[in-house]
Design a protein around this motif. Structure first.
Motif, PDB file in Angstrom:
ATOM      1  N   GLY A   1       8.131   7.165   9.564  1.00 31.22           N
ATOM      2  CA  GLY A   1       7.922   6.099  10.531  1.00 31.22           C
ATOM      3  C   GLY A   1       7.657   6.765  11.880  1.00 31.22           C
ATOM      4  O   GLY A   1       7.616   7.990  11.987  1.00 31.22           O
ATOM      5  N   ILE A   2       7.512   5.954  12.903  1.00 28.05           N
ATOM      6  CA  ILE A   2       7.320   6.511  14.250  1.00 28.05           C
ATOM      7  C   ILE A   2       8.195   5.725  15.225  1.00 28.05           C
ATOM      8  O   ILE A   2       8.326   4.496  15.105  1.00 28.05           O
ATOM      9  CB  ILE A   2       5.827   6.469  14.665  1.00 28.05           C
ATOM     10  CG1 ILE A   2       5.602   7.139  16.029  1.00 28.05           C
ATOM     11  CG2 ILE A   2       5.281   5.040  14.661  1.00 28.05           C
ATOM     12  CD1 ILE A   2       4.112   7.313  16.387  1.00 28.05           C
ATOM     13  N   GLY A   3       8.804   6.428  16.158  1.00 30.53           N
ATOM     14  CA  GLY A   3       9.589   5.748  17.185  1.00 30.53           C
ATOM     15  C   GLY A   3       8.693   5.199  18.278  1.00 30.53           C
ATOM     16  O   GLY A   3       7.544   5.628  18.430  1.00 30.53           O
ATOM     17  N   THR A   4       9.208   4.263  19.059  1.00 31.52           N
ATOM     18  CA  THR A   4       8.402   3.701  20.155  1.00 31.52           C
ATOM     19  C   THR A   4       8.107   4.772  21.213  1.00 31.52           C
ATOM     20  O   THR A   4       7.206   4.611  22.032  1.00 31.52           O
ATOM     21  CB  THR A   4       9.103   2.504  20.829  1.00 31.52           C
ATOM     22  OG1 THR A   4      10.393   2.929  21.280  1.00 31.52           O
ATOM     23  CG2 THR A   4       9.256   1.338  19.870  1.00 31.52           C
ATOM     24  N   ASN A   5       8.861   5.886  21.198  1.00 34.00           N
ATOM     25  CA  ASN A   5       8.579   6.989  22.123  1.00 34.00           C
ATOM     26  C   ASN A   5       7.750   8.083  21.453  1.00 34.00           C
ATOM     27  O   ASN A   5       7.609   9.168  22.008  1.00 34.00           O
ATOM     28  CB  ASN A   5       9.881   7.568  22.684  1.00 34.00           C
ATOM     29  CG  ASN A   5      10.765   8.177  21.602  1.00 34.00           C
ATOM     30  OD1 ASN A   5      10.384   8.199  20.432  1.00 34.00           O
ATOM     31  ND2 ASN A   5      11.934   8.650  21.973  1.00 34.00           N
ATOM     32  N   GLY A   6       7.227   7.805  20.260  1.00 32.98           N
ATOM     33  CA  GLY A   6       6.370   8.774  19.578  1.00 32.98           C
ATOM     34  C   GLY A   6       7.124   9.781  18.730  1.00 32.98           C
ATOM     35  O   GLY A   6       6.523  10.728  18.212  1.00 32.98           O
TER      36      GLY A   6
ATOM     37  N   LEU B   1       0.836  -1.201   0.000  1.00 28.20           N
ATOM     38  CA  LEU B   1       0.000   0.000   0.000  1.00 28.20           C
ATOM     39  C   LEU B   1       0.876   1.259   0.000  1.00 28.20           C
ATOM     40  O   LEU B   1       0.598   2.236  -0.710  1.00 28.20           O
ATOM     41  CB  LEU B   1      -0.932  -0.016   1.219  1.00 28.20           C
ATOM     42  CG  LEU B   1      -1.914   1.150   1.347  1.00 28.20           C
ATOM     43  CD1 LEU B   1      -2.711   1.375   0.073  1.00 28.20           C
ATOM     44  CD2 LEU B   1      -2.872   0.907   2.521  1.00 28.20           C
ATOM     45  N   THR B   2       1.974   1.230   0.760  1.00 28.52           N
ATOM     46  CA  THR B   2       2.895   2.374   0.766  1.00 28.52           C
ATOM     47  C   THR B   2       3.478   2.586  -0.626  1.00 28.52           C
ATOM     48  O   THR B   2       3.533   3.727  -1.129  1.00 28.52           O
ATOM     49  CB  THR B   2       4.026   2.131   1.789  1.00 28.52           C
ATOM     50  OG1 THR B   2       3.427   1.921   3.066  1.00 28.52           O
ATOM     51  CG2 THR B   2       4.984   3.297   1.862  1.00 28.52           C
TER      52      THR B   2
ATOM     53  N   THR C   1      13.965   6.659   6.807  1.00 25.36           N
ATOM     54  CA  THR C   1      14.657   5.371   6.744  1.00 25.36           C
ATOM     55  C   THR C   1      14.238   4.565   7.969  1.00 25.36           C
ATOM     56  O   THR C   1      13.236   4.879   8.597  1.00 25.36           O
ATOM     57  CB  THR C   1      16.182   5.605   6.692  1.00 25.36           C
ATOM     58  OG1 THR C   1      16.502   6.583   7.662  1.00 25.36           O
ATOM     59  CG2 THR C   1      16.613   6.081   5.327  1.00 25.36           C
ATOM     60  N   GLY C   2      14.989   3.541   8.318  1.00 24.85           N
ATOM     61  CA  GLY C   2      14.617   2.688   9.447  1.00 24.85           C
ATOM     62  C   GLY C   2      13.997   1.394   8.934  1.00 24.85           C
ATOM     63  O   GLY C   2      13.699   1.245   7.753  1.00 24.85           O
ATOM     64  N   GLU C   3      13.802   0.483   9.877  1.00 27.51           N
ATOM     65  CA  GLU C   3      13.333  -0.866   9.543  1.00 27.51           C
ATOM     66  C   GLU C   3      11.988  -0.844   8.798  1.00 27.51           C
ATOM     67  O   GLU C   3      11.777  -1.569   7.836  1.00 27.51           O
ATOM     68  CB  GLU C   3      13.191  -1.645  10.854  1.00 27.51           C
ATOM     69  CG  GLU C   3      13.177  -3.136  10.682  1.00 27.51           C
ATOM     70  CD  GLU C   3      13.225  -3.797  12.058  1.00 27.51           C
ATOM     71  OE1 GLU C   3      14.259  -4.410  12.361  1.00 27.51           O
ATOM     72  OE2 GLU C   3      12.250  -3.677  12.823  1.00 27.51           O
ATOM     73  N   THR C   4      11.081   0.019   9.266  1.00 27.91           N
ATOM     74  CA  THR C   4       9.741   0.068   8.671  1.00 27.91           C
ATOM     75  C   THR C   4       9.786   0.379   7.186  1.00 27.91           C
ATOM     76  O   THR C   4       8.953  -0.110   6.420  1.00 27.91           O
ATOM     77  CB  THR C   4       8.907   1.178   9.368  1.00 27.91           C
ATOM     78  OG1 THR C   4       9.063   1.041  10.771  1.00 27.91           O
ATOM     79  CG2 THR C   4       7.453   1.107   8.986  1.00 27.91           C
ATOM     80  N   MET C   5      10.726   1.209   6.776  1.00 31.89           N
ATOM     81  CA  MET C   5      10.762   1.665   5.379  1.00 31.89           C
ATOM     82  C   MET C   5      11.479   0.695   4.450  1.00 31.89           C
ATOM     83  O   MET C   5      11.404   0.833   3.231  1.00 31.89           O
ATOM     84  CB  MET C   5      11.443   3.040   5.295  1.00 31.89           C
ATOM     85  CG  MET C   5      10.577   4.156   5.798  1.00 31.89           C
ATOM     86  SD  MET C   5       9.066   4.330   4.797  1.00 31.89           S
ATOM     87  CE  MET C   5       7.937   4.919   6.060  1.00 31.89           C
TER      88      MET C   5
END
Ligand code: F6R
Length: 260
Positions: free
Chosen positions: A131-136, A15-16, A36-40
């Protein structure tokens, strides 16, 4: 804000990539903002596959990085510039000169930040991937960042460095500092696409989408933007209470007008 909860990570990547494809093929020229990051990783790999199949071209696209670590060697594969090279420049027709990011090796980082802010605003981001971090956090705007913030050097907090350690080899720790676009910079993008997968993101997402608008949850600022799409897998959506979710079909199935 449109929230899509899709069956799994793969569906989120598809979908992205649909939304990126639609943006790149749209008539209005505008830059693509890339997180970047794992999600991307999976969504950008899917974009690259579409380019390799000849279904998509990035030849006319300008890409702007959202953030960059400070303190890595220029050839470190964990830098975000090198990550985008690996994911998008190598396997596609995106020109290396069309990828823009802040220079973390500049002797004058505050001048570099001001210059990058100017370049981002002059280009005009048409679609910003987040993306979003676990701390928002969004980009590297850690809790406490002003909603009006612009590009600047920030210190990364412990939670972020612990989370991101998985992207570094062995016992190598992530840098303590980064350059990040500000929340105010991000909110100037025409369209924003936030992607989150996995249970560790659930609490931050629920706070961002349904909690108070607060600097303690930087991603809550996205609710001030008129055109935000959120793509989640079920574990990331697990703590959402309000049912504002859209049916999880792809842009292709919905036809031309779906994302307008
Ligand atoms: C990276 C960035 C960060 C990440 C966030 C999620 O460019 O802007 O905000 O999007 O830390 O990272 P992952 O996807 O690794 O969980």
């Amino acid at each position: 804000m449109a929230i899509f909860v899709v069956p799994d990570r793969t569906a989120a990547a598809l979908l992205t990539a649909d939304i990126v494809e639609r943006f790149v093929n749209s008539a209005a020229p505008a830059a693509l903002g890339v997180a970047t990051g794992e999600t991307m990783e999976e969504p950008l790999a899917e974009v690259a596959r579409r380019c390799q199949r000849g279904a998509l071209s990035l030849a006319r696209t300008e890409v702007f990085l959202l953030d960059e670590y400070v303190g890595l060697e220029p050839d470190d594969p964990c830098s975000f510039a090198n990550t985008v090279d690996r994911l998008l420049v190598g396997p596609t027709d995106l020109s290396p000169g069309a990828v823009h990011g802040p220079n973390p090796h500049s002797q004058d980082l505050s001048a570099e930040c001001a210059d990058y802010e100017r370049r981002v605003l002059a280009a005009g981001i048409g679609l910003q991937l987040l993306g979003i971090g676990t701390n928002g956090h969004i980009a590297f705007n850690e809790p406490g960042s002003s909603f009006a913030s612009s590009t600047r050097v920030v210190q990364l907090n412990e939670q972020t460095r612990n989370d991101n350690a998985r992207s570094f080899p062995g016992a190598t720790q992530p840098p303590t500092a980064a350059i990040t676009q500000g929340i105010g910079t991000i909110l100037l993008a025409r369209q924003i696409l936030l992607v989150a997968c996995g249970r560790p993101k659930a609490r931050a997402l629920a706070s961002a989408l349904e909690g108070p608008l607060t600097q303690s949850t930087p991603a809550s600022a996205l609710r001030l933007h008129p055109d935000v799409t959120v793509v989640l897998d079920p574990p990331a959506a697990a703590l959402l209470v309000n049912d504002r979710r859209q049916p999880c079909r792809t842009a292709r199935e919905e036809g031309e007008d779906f994302y307008q």
